[in-house]
Design a protein around this motif. Structure first.
Motif, PDB file in Angstrom:
ATOM      1  N   ALA A 109       0.837  -1.208   0.000  1.00 24.95           N
ATOM      2  CA  ALA A 109       0.000   0.000   0.000  1.00 24.95           C
ATOM      3  C   ALA A 109       0.865   1.248   0.000  1.00 24.95           C
ATOM      4  CB  ALA A 109      -0.925  -0.008   1.210  1.00 24.95           C
ATOM      5  N   ARG A 110       1.910   1.242   0.804  1.00 21.22           N
ATOM      6  CA  ARG A 110       2.783   2.418   0.869  1.00 21.22           C
ATOM      7  C   ARG A 110       3.514   2.650  -0.450  1.00 21.22           C
ATOM      8  NH1 ARG A 110       8.465   3.855   3.820  1.00 21.22           N
ATOM      9  NH2 ARG A 110       8.466   5.973   3.011  1.00 21.22           N
ATOM     10  N   LEU A 111       4.070   1.573  -1.019  1.00 21.36           N
ATOM     11  CA  LEU A 111       4.853   1.743  -2.237  1.00 21.36           C
ATOM     12  C   LEU A 111       3.983   2.027  -3.461  1.00 21.36           C
ATOM     13  CD1 LEU A 111       7.832  -0.747  -1.897  1.00 21.36           C
ATOM     14  CD2 LEU A 111       7.652   1.652  -1.255  1.00 21.36           C
ATOM     15  N   VAL A 112       2.808   1.431  -3.537  1.00 21.90           N
ATOM     16  CA  VAL A 112       1.909   1.727  -4.661  1.00 21.90           C
ATOM     17  C   VAL A 112       1.537   3.206  -4.652  1.00 21.90           C
ATOM     18  CG1 VAL A 112      -0.424   1.380  -5.566  1.00 21.90           C
ATOM     19  CG2 VAL A 112       0.984  -0.595  -4.972  1.00 21.90           C
ATOM     20  N   ALA A 113       1.254   3.758  -3.473  1.00 20.72           N
ATOM     21  CA  ALA A 113       0.930   5.183  -3.372  1.00 20.72           C
ATOM     22  C   ALA A 113       2.107   6.040  -3.828  1.00 20.72           C
ATOM     23  CB  ALA A 113       0.549   5.535  -1.934  1.00 20.72           C
ATOM     24  N   LEU A 114       3.311   5.659  -3.430  1.00 25.93           N
ATOM     25  CA  LEU A 114       4.498   6.404  -3.821  1.00 25.93           C
ATOM     26  C   LEU A 114       4.747   6.280  -5.322  1.00 25.93           C
ATOM     27  CD1 LEU A 114       6.970   8.063  -3.109  1.00 25.93           C
ATOM     28  CD2 LEU A 114       8.150   5.960  -2.421  1.00 25.93           C
ATOM     29  N   GLN A 115       4.538   5.089  -5.863  1.00 28.18           N
ATOM     30  CA  GLN A 115       4.731   4.878  -7.299  1.00 28.18           C
ATOM     31  C   GLN A 115       3.756   5.714  -8.122  1.00 28.18           C
ATOM     32  OE1 GLN A 115       4.303   0.625  -7.276  1.00 28.18           O
ATOM     33  NE2 GLN A 115       6.200   0.376  -6.111  1.00 28.18           N
ATOM     34  N   ARG A 116       2.517   5.771  -7.685  1.00 27.70           N
ATOM     35  CA  ARG A 116       1.521   6.586  -8.395  1.00 27.70           C
ATOM     36  C   ARG A 116       1.875   8.065  -8.322  1.00 27.70           C
ATOM     37  NH1 ARG A 116      -3.812   3.321  -6.160  1.00 27.70           N
ATOM     38  NH2 ARG A 116      -3.815   1.704  -7.802  1.00 27.70           N
ATOM     39  N   GLU A 117       2.437   8.466  -7.205  1.00 23.83           N
ATOM     40  CA  GLU A 117       2.869   9.858  -7.057  1.00 23.83           C
ATOM     41  C   GLU A 117       3.993  10.176  -8.040  1.00 23.83           C
ATOM     42  OE1 GLU A 117       5.165  12.516  -3.671  1.00 23.83           O
ATOM     43  OE2 GLU A 117       3.741  10.983  -3.012  1.00 23.83           O
ATOM     44  N   ILE A 118       4.934   9.267  -8.190  1.00 22.06           N
ATOM     45  CA  ILE A 118       6.045   9.476  -9.114  1.00 22.06           C
ATOM     46  C   ILE A 118       5.552   9.469 -10.558  1.00 22.06           C
ATOM     47  CG2 ILE A 118       8.205   8.490  -9.991  1.00 22.06           C
ATOM     48  CD1 ILE A 118       8.688   7.398  -7.146  1.00 22.06           C
ATOM     49  N   ILE A 119       4.646   8.568 -10.886  1.00 22.55           N
ATOM     50  CA  ILE A 119       4.099   8.508 -12.248  1.00 22.55           C
ATOM     51  C   ILE A 119       3.416   9.821 -12.600  1.00 22.55           C
ATOM     52  CG2 ILE A 119       2.341   7.414 -13.713  1.00 22.55           C
ATOM     53  CD1 ILE A 119       2.946   4.791 -12.185  1.00 22.55           C
ATOM     54  N   GLY A 120       2.658  10.359 -11.679  1.00 28.12           N
ATOM     55  CA  GLY A 120       2.032  11.662 -11.875  1.00 28.12           C
ATOM     56  C   GLY A 120       1.260  11.768 -13.175  1.00 28.12           C
ATOM     57  N   SER A 121       1.636  12.760 -13.977  1.00 22.77           N
ATOM     58  CA  SER A 121       0.937  13.000 -15.244  1.00 22.77           C
ATOM     59  C   SER A 121       1.512  12.196 -16.400  1.00 22.77           C
ATOM     60  CB  SER A 121       0.973  14.494 -15.579  1.00 22.77           C
ATOM     61  OG  SER A 121       2.313  14.948 -15.683  1.00 22.77           O
ATOM     62  N   GLY A 122       2.476  11.311 -16.107  1.00 18.24           N
ATOM     63  CA  GLY A 122       2.971  10.410 -17.144  1.00 18.24           C
ATOM     64  C   GLY A 122       4.330  10.742 -17.711  1.00 18.24           C
ATOM     65  N   ASP A 123       4.524  10.408 -18.994  1.00 17.62           N
ATOM     66  CA  ASP A 123       5.820  10.508 -19.662  1.00 17.62           C
ATOM     67  C   ASP A 123       6.846   9.638 -18.942  1.00 17.62           C
ATOM     68  OD1 ASP A 123       4.757  12.302 -21.505  1.00 17.62           O
ATOM     69  OD2 ASP A 123       5.307  14.041 -20.312  1.00 17.62           O
ATOM     70  N   ILE A 124       6.488   8.362 -18.780  1.00 12.66           N
ATOM     71  CA  ILE A 124       7.319   7.473 -17.985  1.00 12.66           C
ATOM     72  C   ILE A 124       7.112   6.016 -18.397  1.00 12.66           C
ATOM     73  CG2 ILE A 124       5.560   7.166 -16.176  1.00 12.66           C
ATOM     74  CD1 ILE A 124       7.875   7.343 -14.107  1.00 12.66           C
ATOM     75  N   VAL A 125       8.176   5.229 -18.258  1.00  7.73           N
ATOM     76  CA  VAL A 125       8.117   3.780 -18.427  1.00  7.73           C
ATOM     77  C   VAL A 125       8.292   3.185 -17.035  1.00  7.73           C
ATOM     78  CG1 VAL A 125       9.137   1.746 -19.493  1.00  7.73           C
ATOM     79  CG2 VAL A 125       9.134   3.916 -20.731  1.00  7.73           C
ATOM     80  N   VAL A 126       7.347   2.353 -16.627  1.00 13.40           N
ATOM     81  CA  VAL A 126       7.360   1.790 -15.275  1.00 13.40           C
ATOM     82  C   VAL A 126       7.422   0.269 -15.362  1.00 13.40           C
ATOM     83  CG1 VAL A 126       6.245   1.802 -13.026  1.00 13.40           C
ATOM     84  CG2 VAL A 126       5.848   3.702 -14.617  1.00 13.40           C
ATOM     85  N   GLU A 127       8.374  -0.315 -14.657  1.00 10.48           N
ATOM     86  CA  GLU A 127       8.498  -1.777 -14.685  1.00 10.48           C
ATOM     87  C   GLU A 127       8.241  -2.372 -13.313  1.00 10.48           C
ATOM     88  OE1 GLU A 127      11.921  -3.959 -13.945  1.00 10.48           O
ATOM     89  OE2 GLU A 127      13.287  -2.348 -14.541  1.00 10.48           O
TER      90      GLU A 127
END
Length: 218
Positions: A109-127
């Protein structure tokens, strides 16, 4: 294409990291290695002497470590409590323990929230293992990378010292079982994801195929 989010999921040794970084470099996008974040939390738990066989003990300290994850595909960085752990998180000790820590709902739960924060508005590749299913189910493109067990083990053995293909194949089988059967956010292919078998492909071919898929979406 602004706001682009590419979700790259799959098991260890399928080629996610190299392919994700290659795609990000080719398109001038940011890059996020979510697996490194789980490894960093695992490293911290080991450092603090937390009993990793006790999920409650892990859960009680999941909010303590201060985690900073970089998004530069040329030099992905990750720090915990101000310590650069990009090297230490790849140790055999962390690799053997990360599935235990990643299975704890409070950690996820903590890391998913942080990951979504980093993704933000996009322009990113997430693995990762749950990007298309949990973290970014509305991603522009969802890719699920696979490869034969032998190919995956061979690739991982080439990256490490003091191990064998057989040992790596056994370790990966154990981790695959743990990751795919955990109650919270198990490893699985997302609805709408494109499955890409990388067994017979080299890195350039995998990157080219993902770029082709992105162009289709654009």
């Amino acid at each position: 294409m602004t706001g682009l989010v590419v979700a790259m999921d799959g098991p260890s040794g399928s080629g996610k990291s190299s392919a994700s970084r290659g795609v990000a470099r080719a398109l001038g996008l940011r890059y996020l290695d979510t697996g490194a974040m789980y490894r960093a939390i695992t490293w911290w738990m080991l450092w603090k002497g937390v009993d990793l066989s006790d999920q409650a003990a892990i859960a009680s300290r999941a909010d303590e470590p201060v985690l900073v994850s970089g998004t530069d595909p040329e030099s992905p960085a990750i720090q915990v409590d101000g310590v650069d752990v990009a090297g230490p998180i790849r140790s055999q000790e962390v690799t053997a323990a990360v599935s235990l820590v990643a299975a704890v709902p409070e950690v996820r739960a903590r890391l998913v929230a942080l990951q979504r924060e980093i993704i933000g508005s996009g322009d990113i590749v997430v693995e990762g293992r749950d990007i298309g299913t949990v973290v970014a189910p509305d991603a522009t493109l969802k890719v699920y990378l696979t490869a034969s067990a032998e190919a995956r083990a061979t690739r991982r053995t080439a990256e490490l010292t003091g191990t064998s293909v057989e040992a790596q194949q056994a370790a990966m089988a154990r981790r695959d079982t743990l990751d795919s059967t955990r109650k919270t956010d198990p490893l699985s292919m997302a609805v709408g994801a494109v499955e890409l078998d990388t067994t017979a492909l080299n890195l350039d071919e995998v990157i080219a195929e993902v770029l082709r898929l992105i162009k289709e979406r654009a």
